[in-house]
Design a protein around this motif. Structure first.
Motif, PDB file in Angstrom:
ATOM      1  N   GLY A  50      50.236  23.061  36.914  1.00 14.41           N
ATOM      2  CA  GLY A  50      49.442  24.170  36.409  1.00 14.41           C
ATOM      3  C   GLY A  50      48.852  24.993  37.532  1.00 14.41           C
ATOM      4  O   GLY A  50      48.820  26.232  37.474  1.00 14.41           O
ATOM      5  N   ALA A  51      48.373  24.325  38.581  1.00 18.41           N
ATOM      6  CA  ALA A  51      47.780  25.032  39.714  1.00 18.41           C
ATOM      7  C   ALA A  51      48.807  25.905  40.418  1.00 18.41           C
ATOM      8  O   ALA A  51      48.472  26.979  40.940  1.00 18.41           O
ATOM      9  CB  ALA A  51      47.162  24.037  40.683  1.00 18.41           C
ATOM     10  N   LYS A  52      50.055  25.478  40.434  1.00 22.02           N
ATOM     11  CA  LYS A  52      51.104  26.306  41.039  1.00 22.02           C
ATOM     12  C   LYS A  52      51.266  27.615  40.282  1.00 22.02           C
ATOM     13  O   LYS A  52      51.377  28.691  40.890  1.00 22.02           O
ATOM     14  CB  LYS A  52      52.431  25.545  41.059  1.00 22.02           C
ATOM     15  N   LEU A  53      51.299  27.550  38.954  1.00 23.22           N
ATOM     16  CA  LEU A  53      51.402  28.784  38.182  1.00 23.22           C
ATOM     17  C   LEU A  53      50.167  29.642  38.385  1.00 23.22           C
ATOM     18  O   LEU A  53      50.260  30.870  38.487  1.00 23.22           O
ATOM     19  CB  LEU A  53      51.587  28.474  36.699  1.00 23.22           C
ATOM     20  N   ALA A  54      48.993  29.019  38.467  1.00 25.09           N
ATOM     21  CA  ALA A  54      47.761  29.766  38.704  1.00 25.09           C
ATOM     22  C   ALA A  54      47.846  30.533  40.015  1.00 25.09           C
ATOM     23  O   ALA A  54      47.423  31.697  40.113  1.00 25.09           O
ATOM     24  CB  ALA A  54      46.566  28.821  38.722  1.00 25.09           C
ATOM     25  N   SER A  55      48.393  29.896  41.036  1.00 27.29           N
ATOM     26  CA  SER A  55      48.557  30.557  42.325  1.00 27.29           C
ATOM     27  C   SER A  55      49.482  31.755  42.204  1.00 27.29           C
ATOM     28  O   SER A  55      49.224  32.821  42.795  1.00 27.29           O
ATOM     29  CB  SER A  55      49.103  29.564  43.350  1.00 27.29           C
ATOM     30  N   GLY A  56      50.551  31.600  41.433  1.00 25.73           N
ATOM     31  CA  GLY A  56      51.460  32.718  41.220  1.00 25.73           C
ATOM     32  C   GLY A  56      50.810  33.857  40.466  1.00 25.73           C
ATOM     33  O   GLY A  56      50.983  35.035  40.809  1.00 25.73           O
ATOM     34  N   LEU A  57      50.053  33.524  39.431  1.00 29.22           N
ATOM     35  CA  LEU A  57      49.361  34.564  38.660  1.00 29.22           C
ATOM     36  C   LEU A  57      48.361  35.315  39.534  1.00 29.22           C
ATOM     37  O   LEU A  57      48.240  36.544  39.450  1.00 29.22           O
ATOM     38  CB  LEU A  57      48.653  33.939  37.462  1.00 29.22           C
ATOM     39  N   ALA A  58      47.645  34.582  40.371  1.00 27.15           N
ATOM     40  CA  ALA A  58      46.645  35.206  41.231  1.00 27.15           C
ATOM     41  C   ALA A  58      47.284  36.165  42.232  1.00 27.15           C
ATOM     42  O   ALA A  58      46.609  37.057  42.764  1.00 27.15           O
ATOM     43  CB  ALA A  58      45.839  34.140  41.964  1.00 27.15           C
ATOM     44  N   ALA A  59      48.586  35.991  42.489  1.00 29.75           N
ATOM     45  CA  ALA A  59      49.286  36.876  43.422  1.00 29.75           C
ATOM     46  C   ALA A  59      49.747  38.168  42.770  1.00 29.75           C
ATOM     47  O   ALA A  59      50.032  39.154  43.482  1.00 29.75           O
ATOM     48  CB  ALA A  59      50.483  36.137  44.019  1.00 29.75           C
ATOM     49  N   VAL A  60      49.815  38.208  41.439  1.00 33.96           N
ATOM     50  CA  VAL A  60      50.382  39.397  40.779  1.00 33.96           C
ATOM     51  C   VAL A  60      49.423  40.056  39.789  1.00 33.96           C
ATOM     52  O   VAL A  60      49.728  41.124  39.252  1.00 33.96           O
ATOM     53  CB  VAL A  60      51.702  39.040  40.051  1.00 33.96           C
ATOM     54  N   VAL A  61      48.274  39.438  39.536  1.00 41.50           N
ATOM     55  CA  VAL A  61      47.301  39.944  38.581  1.00 41.50           C
ATOM     56  C   VAL A  61      45.942  40.040  39.282  1.00 41.50           C
ATOM     57  O   VAL A  61      45.606  39.147  40.062  1.00 41.50           O
ATOM     58  CB  VAL A  61      47.180  39.002  37.353  1.00 41.50           C
ATOM     59  N   PRO A  62      45.164  41.086  39.045  1.00 46.64           N
ATOM     60  CA  PRO A  62      43.802  41.098  39.593  1.00 46.64           C
ATOM     61  C   PRO A  62      43.077  39.823  39.179  1.00 46.64           C
ATOM     62  O   PRO A  62      42.998  39.491  38.001  1.00 46.64           O
ATOM     63  CB  PRO A  62      43.178  42.341  38.958  1.00 46.64           C
ATOM     64  N   THR A  63      42.566  39.095  40.144  1.00 42.51           N
ATOM     65  CA  THR A  63      42.082  37.745  39.858  1.00 42.51           C
ATOM     66  C   THR A  63      40.914  37.723  38.886  1.00 42.51           C
ATOM     67  O   THR A  63      40.725  36.734  38.179  1.00 42.51           O
ATOM     68  CB  THR A  63      41.695  37.027  41.157  1.00 42.51           C
ATOM     69  N   GLU A  64      40.140  38.797  38.842  1.00 45.31           N
ATOM     70  CA  GLU A  64      39.023  38.822  37.899  1.00 45.31           C
ATOM     71  C   GLU A  64      39.493  38.930  36.456  1.00 45.31           C
ATOM     72  O   GLU A  64      38.704  38.774  35.521  1.00 45.31           O
ATOM     73  CB  GLU A  64      38.069  39.965  38.227  1.00 45.31           C
ATOM     74  N   ARG A  65      40.781  39.188  36.254  1.00 42.59           N
ATOM     75  CA  ARG A  65      41.348  39.260  34.910  1.00 42.59           C
ATOM     76  C   ARG A  65      41.875  37.916  34.419  1.00 42.59           C
ATOM     77  O   ARG A  65      42.391  37.807  33.309  1.00 42.59           O
ATOM     78  CB  ARG A  65      42.492  40.282  34.882  1.00 42.59           C
ATOM     79  N   LEU A  66      41.761  36.895  35.246  1.00 44.41           N
ATOM     80  CA  LEU A  66      42.301  35.585  34.904  1.00 44.41           C
ATOM     81  C   LEU A  66      41.188  34.625  34.500  1.00 44.41           C
ATOM     82  O   LEU A  66      40.163  34.530  35.176  1.00 44.41           O
ATOM     83  CB  LEU A  66      43.043  34.999  36.103  1.00 44.41           C
ATOM     84  N   SER A  67      41.423  33.918  33.401  1.00 46.51           N
ATOM     85  CA  SER A  67      40.520  32.855  32.956  1.00 46.51           C
ATOM     86  C   SER A  67      41.339  31.589  32.748  1.00 46.51           C
ATOM     87  O   SER A  67      42.374  31.620  32.072  1.00 46.51           O
ATOM     88  CB  SER A  67      39.818  33.227  31.646  1.00 46.51           C
ATOM     89  N   PHE A  68      40.888  30.497  33.339  1.00 47.45           N
ATOM     90  CA  PHE A  68      41.604  29.235  33.247  1.00 47.45           C
ATOM     91  C   PHE A  68      40.771  28.228  32.469  1.00 47.45           C
ATOM     92  O   PHE A  68      39.617  27.960  32.822  1.00 47.45           O
ATOM     93  CB  PHE A  68      41.911  28.704  34.646  1.00 47.45           C
ATOM     94  N   ILE A  69      41.341  27.695  31.406  1.00 44.20           N
ATOM     95  CA  ILE A  69      40.691  26.671  30.586  1.00 44.20           C
ATOM     96  C   ILE A  69      41.306  25.341  30.989  1.00 44.20           C
ATOM     97  O   ILE A  69      42.487  25.091  30.764  1.00 44.20           O
ATOM     98  CB  ILE A  69      40.882  26.985  29.095  1.00 44.20           C
ATOM     99  N   VAL A  70      40.497  24.494  31.602  1.00 45.96           N
ATOM    100  CA  VAL A  70      41.016  23.367  32.381  1.00 45.96           C
ATOM    101  C   VAL A  70      40.761  22.029  31.690  1.00 45.96           C
ATOM    102  O   VAL A  70      39.664  21.766  31.182  1.00 45.96           O
ATOM    103  CB  VAL A  70      40.372  23.359  33.786  1.00 45.96           C
ATOM    104  N   ASN A  71      41.775  21.186  31.718  1.00 45.80           N
ATOM    105  CA  ASN A  71      41.662  19.825  31.211  1.00 45.80           C
ATOM    106  C   ASN A  71      40.574  19.052  31.950  1.00 45.80           C
ATOM    107  O   ASN A  71      40.518  19.042  33.180  1.00 45.80           O
ATOM    108  CB  ASN A  71      43.013  19.120  31.397  1.00 45.80           C
ATOM    109  N   THR A  72      39.709  18.386  31.195  1.00 46.33           N
ATOM    110  CA  THR A  72      38.728  17.480  31.799  1.00 46.33           C
ATOM    111  C   THR A  72      38.879  16.052  31.268  1.00 46.33           C
ATOM    112  O   THR A  72      38.012  15.211  31.491  1.00 46.33           O
ATOM    113  CB  THR A  72      37.288  17.977  31.565  1.00 46.33           C
TER     114      THR A  72
END
Length: 314
Positions: A16-38
């Protein structure tokens, strides 16, 4: 991608973190919200450990160990080594010295009365991360694995201490019925233009999120498309016990089995181009290169997925 102003991602683990890294490279990061397993969270030596939250934070902050995909790069284990050598504390769970700083501060804030969501937001801000990183809930809902030989094990004992060797016959999410959708999680999902389910282990990383009361209903009612990315490539998982658990639960190790598990909450599925074409019934589907072996391919997968979902609209 103009149509996808806000993106929410259900996420856990290194994949999941790998995809997050990819998204952060192509999308303004303030537009991303991650709902994370705890569901992986636990207490160790009086400290609150949140492995999936930390992996994502370290990844987006550029601090993650590139070799393991988790932990802090160039970390030392002086404290852990001293515990083992001088106090005979079994060092089965790695706690790096820099990593300990995160656990200490989080535990301090929790003991001071802050929620896990609030404590995480404080850590995220101090790491200069502009995306929202949201625990799936503030309540403790640990993942428990019923194993054939050893009975029920907590997640970290199964995954780390036993190296996910015991055969699994059932999985439950302890106390999940007491958990609640936080206002922050609800807002991130209802405001999203696209919701993604990362290529995380469906049973160990995504199922705990879906077990929160109201989560499946909310996802099924969203106007935004909900799209899952396969964790199965060429009939296996890249790493970790996804395929092993599927076999132990009597499931075929195929992307179509993952899609069926998410049925009712997803409208699209990203399969890998190495998998044999499958019938995903009424779901939209596409085959892409989902093997994220470097940053360029992480970004390429993120961009291709968003472009494909964006093409759905006239």
């Amino acid at each position: 991608m103009a149509l996808a102003r806000n993106i929410a991602v259900l996420i856990g683990g290194v994949g999941g973190a790998k995809l997050a890294s990819g998204l952060a490279a192509v999308v303004p990061t303030e537009r991303l919200s991650f709902i994370v397993n705890t569901g992986d969270d636990f207490w160790r030596l009086g400290l609150k450990i949140c492995p999936d939250l930390d992996t994502l934070m370290y990844t987006l902050a550029g601090l993650v160990n590139p070799e393991s995909g988790w932990g802090v790069k160039a970390d030392s284990t002086v404290a852990l080594d001293f515990l083992a050598q001088r106090y005979q504390v079994e060092p089965w769970f790695r706690l790096g010295d820099k990593d300990l700083a995160t656990h200490l501060l989080r535990t301090h804030w929790l003991n001071d009365g802050r929620s896990l969501t609030e404590a995480t937001a404080c850590l995220v801000k101090r790491l200069a991360i502009r995306s929202a990183i949201l625990p799936m809930c503030d309540e403790e809902a640990p993942t428990m694995l019923d194993t054939v030989a050893d009975g029920e094990l907590g997640f970290q004992e199964y995954f780390v201490k036993r190296s996910w060797a015991p055969a699994v016959r059932a999985i439950r999410h302890k106390n999940c019925e007491r958990a609640k959708l936080s206002a922050q999680v609800r807002r991130a999902l209802t405001r999203a233009d696209i919701v993604l389910i990362a290529p995380s282990n469906p049973w160990l990383s995504i199922a705990p999120i879906l077990a929160i009361p109201g989560m499946r209903d909310l996802l099924s009612q969203l106007a935004a498309p909900v799209v899952a990315v396969t964790p199965i490539i060429a009939g296996d998982a890249v790493k970790g016990p996804t395929a092993k658990i599927m076999r132990e639960l009597g499931l075929q190790v195929r992307a179509s089995a993952i899609a069926r598990y998410y049925r009712g909450i997803i409208s699209g599925f990203v399969d890998d181009l190495r998998n044999e074409p499958a019938d995903f019934a009424d779901l939209r589907s596409i085959q892409l290169d989902t093997l994220m072996i470097d940053q360029a391919r992480k970004a390429a997968l993120a961009q291709a997925t968003l472009d494909w979902v964006g093409s759905w609209s006239p």
